[in-house]
Scaffold this active site. Sequence first.
Site, PDB file in Angstrom:
ATOM      1  CD  GLU A 231      -3.064  -1.150   2.134  1.00  0.00           C
ATOM      2  OE1 GLU A 231      -2.869  -0.650   3.231  1.00  0.00           O
ATOM      3  OE2 GLU A 231      -4.152  -1.633   1.774  1.00  0.00           O
ATOM      4  CG  ASP A 304      -7.772  -5.726   4.192  1.00  0.00           C
ATOM      5  OD1 ASP A 304      -7.390  -5.992   5.330  1.00  0.00           O
ATOM      6  OD2 ASP A 304      -7.849  -4.562   3.753  1.00  0.00           O
ATOM      7  CD  GLU A 332     -10.207  -1.676   7.673  1.00  0.00           C
ATOM      8  OE1 GLU A 332      -9.297  -2.275   8.267  1.00  0.00           O
ATOM      9  OE2 GLU A 332     -10.065  -1.154   6.551  1.00  0.00           O
TER      10      GLU A 332
END
Length: 642
Positions: A231, A304, A332
């Site tokens: 990332e 993820d 999340e």
Amino acid sequence: MAIAAAVAIIGCSKSNDDGTWLLDGSPKVNAEVVVDETLDLVNDGFMIKDTPEGRKVLARTEIGALYGTYALQRLERTGQADGVLDIKEEPSFERRILNHWDNLNNTIERGYAGWSIWHWGEPVPVELIKEYARLNASIGINGSVLNNVNATPEMLRRDYLERVAEIADVMRPYGVRVYLSVNFSSPAALGGLPTSDPLDPAVQQWWRSKAEEIYSLIPDFGGFLVKANSEGLPGPQDFSRTHADGANMLADALEPYDGIVMWRAFVYAPNSPDRANQAYDEFMPLDGEFRDNVLIQIKNGPVDFQPREPFSPLFGGMTKTAMMVEFQITQEYMGGSNHLVYLSTQLEECLDSDTHCDNEYSTVAEITSGKAYPEVYNTTAIAGVANIGRDKNWCGHYFAQSSWYAFGRLAWNAELSSEEIAREWLQQTFSTEPEFVEPVLDMMMTSRETAVDYMMPLGLHHIFAGEHHYGPEPWYEPEGARLDWLPKYYHQAGPDGIGFDRTRSGSGNVDQYHEPLASMYNSLETCPEELLLWFHHIPWDHRMASGRTFWDEMCHRYDRGVKKVREYQAVWDAAKPYVDEERWEAVRAKLEIQESDARWWRDACVQYFGEFSGMPVPADVEQPERPLEELKKIKLNMKHHN
Ligand code: BDP
């Protein structure tokens, strides 16, 4: 006696207005505590025994005695201490670590419970950190990575390190060691070197000096966590070096002090045809090339932290490299701190997954706890991304504490069941009345599956709003965005069907798994329904086990999720007599948000995907209330959701 001192330290002044599982400070138990280095126990293990001289907690170390004392307290509080006790416990994983994604400005990446408890830039909040460490000790957590994996080089500045040392001093009596996330470019960005190339002697020297400096301040410092070439973060590949070159260079710097490197496998390049393949593709060729104080830290699933993923195939793949699992405790992708989702069942599902590797011990837990390849595992570890902030109740939602608790309990004993963990947590946190415990336990145990249903049933994944990962945006497609950050990359919906084809005629991801899993996932007939759209592109009229078409089944699952949340609301209403007003009302209010969010998810997804299926929402499913166009306009006020 030494342990008396350790137990006395546990006493804590702050009252119990945070609703945690331990309702008062000191673990006062009815037993003699004995520390004896000659006992046959691994470090920090303990025994609780009824002897002719009375009940004893026995341990080799003070921390072991502390754990034993907490274990006995737990038994006493949950009504299990009455019979004759003869218990011996040793941890499944040597290092049981929370990963805090906290930034030096006190914000927390993917944090939903307020600012960082470390209070960077302010005086060290000694009592708060003591209490945090005490809670961790009570469930056996013995490490904290203090800062975000997206680490700033500043973290290694002298003044911050001195501050980290102060935090380490506060946590040490509770057996919690500190670790830090490091930025791979630190030698250049902080040290002013022309490069951060891991094969450059000056760079190696910079890290060696940094390690020496850290250990002079914190003699029991745990080690580094590294997110590299992921990332947009720097890493060894920037210098045409491998992950092994990078990890080994850091490992060499830490080796004289017994420090470890936790090198993350969360890597994926833009434009890769299947992001799920990449960690395996990059790391398998490096198997056996890492120093023995390196662990590869691998997210539970290959993409993820989605509501449901299969386990990462790397766990069954690498046999010559130590690995550890990284779970996400912060929600999340499961409703932040608004949704009641007890994550233990998700952790358990991964830990118990049989990789079918060629070894007598083949589950993810058995492999990463070192049973399968003991000669490779110099140490063992497990990580959970923390859901902890400065909120009065620590986690934003009273029930979110149960996931922190469960992470600790499973890290200590990977064979515990989520059900027994939930039961003891409820009994310690709220009430031991069976009329309260049983229905609420059932709510916790089904809660993750419920979230999967109303968000991403049947193997759907990553159809979140791009900005915040809280609500649905399967249509999200800003101009110029990376393809693998777009929901359509994952759902692949079209008139012909929906789902990511990872079979042998698709991305081939199934072959990263051992047989019989590879063929089982590959075939539409044998692929488990809960992973169907993870592995297959399914025609809308595909016949499901229920006899329904895929489309009807999907609509039913979404609807089932909403209805389950309404059941939870009824369960919680009935729980009112057993819970104090403040906590009862807080949970009630959150369940109201969750019900409304579940409808938002369902209505958005069935209408959006309905545009591709061309089929109506079945008549026996609650019909969407708000038109898709209206739902598309929702822009989240994240403040409300934080
Ligand atoms: C993703 C998060 C991002 C993290 C990243 C990671 O959205 O904030 O930095 O994982 O784990 O889930 O590195």
